[in-house]
Design an enzyme around this catalytic site. Structure first.
Site, PDB file in Angstrom:
ATOM      1  CE1 TYR A  53      49.302  26.070  24.810  1.00  0.00           C
ATOM      2  CE2 TYR A  53      51.616  25.464  24.761  1.00  0.00           C
ATOM      3  CZ  TYR A  53      50.282  25.105  24.850  1.00  0.00           C
ATOM      4  OH  TYR A  53      49.934  23.782  24.962  1.00  0.00           O
ATOM      5  CB  VAL A  88      43.320  27.491  27.080  1.00  0.00           C
ATOM      6  CG1 VAL A  88      43.532  26.124  27.726  1.00  0.00           C
ATOM      7  CG2 VAL A  88      43.674  27.424  25.599  1.00  0.00           C
ATOM      8  CG  HIS A 104      41.827  21.028  29.632  1.00  0.00           C
ATOM      9  ND1 HIS A 104      41.240  20.485  28.518  1.00  0.00           N
ATOM     10  CD2 HIS A 104      41.699  20.088  30.610  1.00  0.00           C
ATOM     11  CE1 HIS A 104      40.786  19.274  28.802  1.00  0.00           C
ATOM     12  NE2 HIS A 104      41.036  19.012  30.061  1.00  0.00           N
ATOM     13  N   GLY A 172      30.066  21.289  21.918  1.00  0.00           N
ATOM     14  CA  GLY A 172      31.267  21.426  21.098  1.00  0.00           C
ATOM     15  C   GLY A 172      32.489  20.706  21.632  1.00  0.00           C
TER      16      GLY A 172
HETATM   17  N1  APR Z   1      29.806  24.231  16.960  1.00  0.00           N
HETATM   18  C1  APR Z   1      29.841  23.257  17.908  1.00  0.00           C
HETATM   19  N2  APR Z   1      30.688  22.225  17.852  1.00  0.00           N
HETATM   20  C2  APR Z   1      31.541  22.166  16.823  1.00  0.00           C
HETATM   21  C3  APR Z   1      31.586  23.146  15.811  1.00  0.00           C
HETATM   22  C4  APR Z   1      30.660  24.223  15.910  1.00  0.00           C
HETATM   23  N3  APR Z   1      30.610  25.184  14.994  1.00  0.00           N
HETATM   24  N4  APR Z   1      32.558  22.800  14.920  1.00  0.00           N
HETATM   25  C5  APR Z   1      33.111  21.648  15.378  1.00  0.00           C
HETATM   26  N5  APR Z   1      32.502  21.251  16.520  1.00  0.00           N
HETATM   27  C6  APR Z   1      32.732  20.077  17.355  1.00  0.00           C
HETATM   28  C7  APR Z   1      33.338  18.881  16.648  1.00  0.00           C
HETATM   29  O1  APR Z   1      32.316  18.130  15.990  1.00  0.00           O
HETATM   30  C8  APR Z   1      33.951  18.110  17.809  1.00  0.00           C
HETATM   31  O2  APR Z   1      33.034  17.207  18.403  1.00  0.00           O
HETATM   32  O3  APR Z   1      33.667  20.419  18.355  1.00  0.00           O
HETATM   33  C9  APR Z   1      34.286  19.225  18.818  1.00  0.00           C
HETATM   34  C10 APR Z   1      35.762  19.518  18.957  1.00  0.00           C
HETATM   35  O4  APR Z   1      36.416  18.406  19.478  1.00  0.00           O
HETATM   36  P1  APR Z   1      37.976  18.466  19.839  1.00  0.00           P
HETATM   37  O5  APR Z   1      38.717  19.110  18.729  1.00  0.00           O
HETATM   38  O6  APR Z   1      38.384  17.090  20.234  1.00  0.00           O
HETATM   39  O7  APR Z   1      38.016  19.482  21.091  1.00  0.00           O
HETATM   40  P2  APR Z   1      37.718  19.201  22.632  1.00  0.00           P
HETATM   41  O8  APR Z   1      36.707  18.120  22.798  1.00  0.00           O
HETATM   42  O9  APR Z   1      37.467  20.512  23.262  1.00  0.00           O
HETATM   43  O10 APR Z   1      39.129  18.666  23.092  1.00  0.00           O
HETATM   44  C11 APR Z   1      39.347  18.390  24.439  1.00  0.00           C
HETATM   45  O11 APR Z   1      41.655  18.032  24.023  1.00  0.00           O
HETATM   46  O12 APR Z   1      43.647  18.609  22.985  1.00  0.00           O
HETATM   47  C12 APR Z   1      42.893  18.714  24.114  1.00  0.00           C
HETATM   48  O13 APR Z   1      43.248  20.176  25.843  1.00  0.00           O
HETATM   49  C13 APR Z   1      42.643  20.109  24.576  1.00  0.00           C
HETATM   50  O14 APR Z   1      40.748  20.945  25.815  1.00  0.00           O
HETATM   51  C14 APR Z   1      41.144  20.170  24.692  1.00  0.00           C
HETATM   52  C15 APR Z   1      40.747  18.714  24.840  1.00  0.00           C
END
Ligand code: APR
Length: 229
Positions: A53, A88, A104, A172
């Site tokens: 972190y 975060v 989160h 996203g």
């Molecule tokens: N613009 C918009 N979306 C995007 C971009 C971009 N430039 N690049 C990637 N993405 C999308 C991906 O296609 C995917 O659907 O962002 C998403 C990211 O997904 P994750 O990595 O799973 O992130 P998230 O959904 O925020 O995860 C949720 O999981 O690990 C935990 O606590 C962590 O808050 C997080 C939670």
């Protein structure tokens, strides 16, 4: 003013240079969730978790909001915008959004590992905590992050906000982590729902309008669509 509720995830910060979690170069390719994002991981190796972190915070000092964040802040001129973020980082606030809740947790805060209500802001340029940094009652400080297996204290408030939305924009997020992913289903019948993501999520309901773009371009398009509201 119409209520625009936004549910954002890691993808909105990708164009600012912060890696997502589950894309091919994502954080969870490099680190094991069990090691750095669970209470068990913390109990096993506080140094590893603290370092992880600290690195995330250091990176936060080097990145800026992109048009995804900025465009949403601009929409406050015409809409009552409420952001619910799974992120975060502090890029929504840096872009000027005034109503942001962090489902989160927040990198810029730390808390007592024993008393969860003893929460401290790290000063803007301080990014490190060390083993031995203690709360006022003498317990180790830990990241103010909701780890896997922990309750999400703001989920009910978030569900309530979504249930009052005129427009919901989901941006996203892979919608793979619950309970956040379930917030979509709290939207009222007449609420218009937009989903901005370059890839898309599995099981996206067919009543959701899919804008298959990155956050910056997608938010630009959303602004255009919302001009007619
Ligand atoms: N613009 C918009 N979306 C995007 C971009 C971009 N430039 N690049 C990637 N993405 C999308 C991906 O296609 C995917 O659907 O962002 C998403 C990211 O997904 P994750 O990595 O799973 O992130 P998230 O959904 O925020 O995860 C949720 O999981 O690990 C935990 O606590 C962590 O808050 C997080 C939670």
């Amino acid at each position: 003013m119409k209520k625009l509720v936004v549910l954002s995830g890691a993808g909105i910060s990708a164009e600012s240079g912060i890696r997502t979690f589950r894309d091919s170069d994502g954080l969870w390719e490099k680190y094991r969730i069990e090691d750095v994002a669970t209470p068990e991981g913390w109990r096993r190796n506080q140094q590893l978790v603290t370092d992880f972190y600290n690195q995330r915070r250091k990176q936060l000092l080097e990145v800026e909001p992109n048009f995804g964040h900025i465009g949403l802040a601009e929409l406050e001129k015409d809409f009552d915008v409420q952001i619910i973020t799974q992120n975060v980082d502090n890029l929504h606030e840096k872009a000027g959004s005034t109503k942001v809740i962090h489902l989160h947790g927040e990198l810029t805060k730390v808390r007592s590992e024993r008393y969860e209500n003893l929460i401290y802001d790290l000063s803007p340029d301080k990014y490190e905590i060390k083993i031995g940094d203690l709360c006022e009652k003498g317990y180790q400080l830990r990241p103010h992050i909701v780890w896997f297996g922990e309750a999400v204290p703001l989920i009910e408030k978030a569900a309530e906000l979504v249930s009052q939305a005129d427009i919901l924009a989901v941006i996203g997020t892979s919608l793979s982590v619950y309970p956040a992913a379930g917030l979509l289903y709290h939207a009222p019948m007449l609420c218009k729902i937009y989903y901005i993501d370059p890839k898309g999520a599995e099981n996206l309901p067919n009543y959701v309008n899919f804008i298959k773009k990155g956050a910056a371009e997608g938010v630009k398009e959303l602004q255009k669509i919302l001009r007619d509201y």
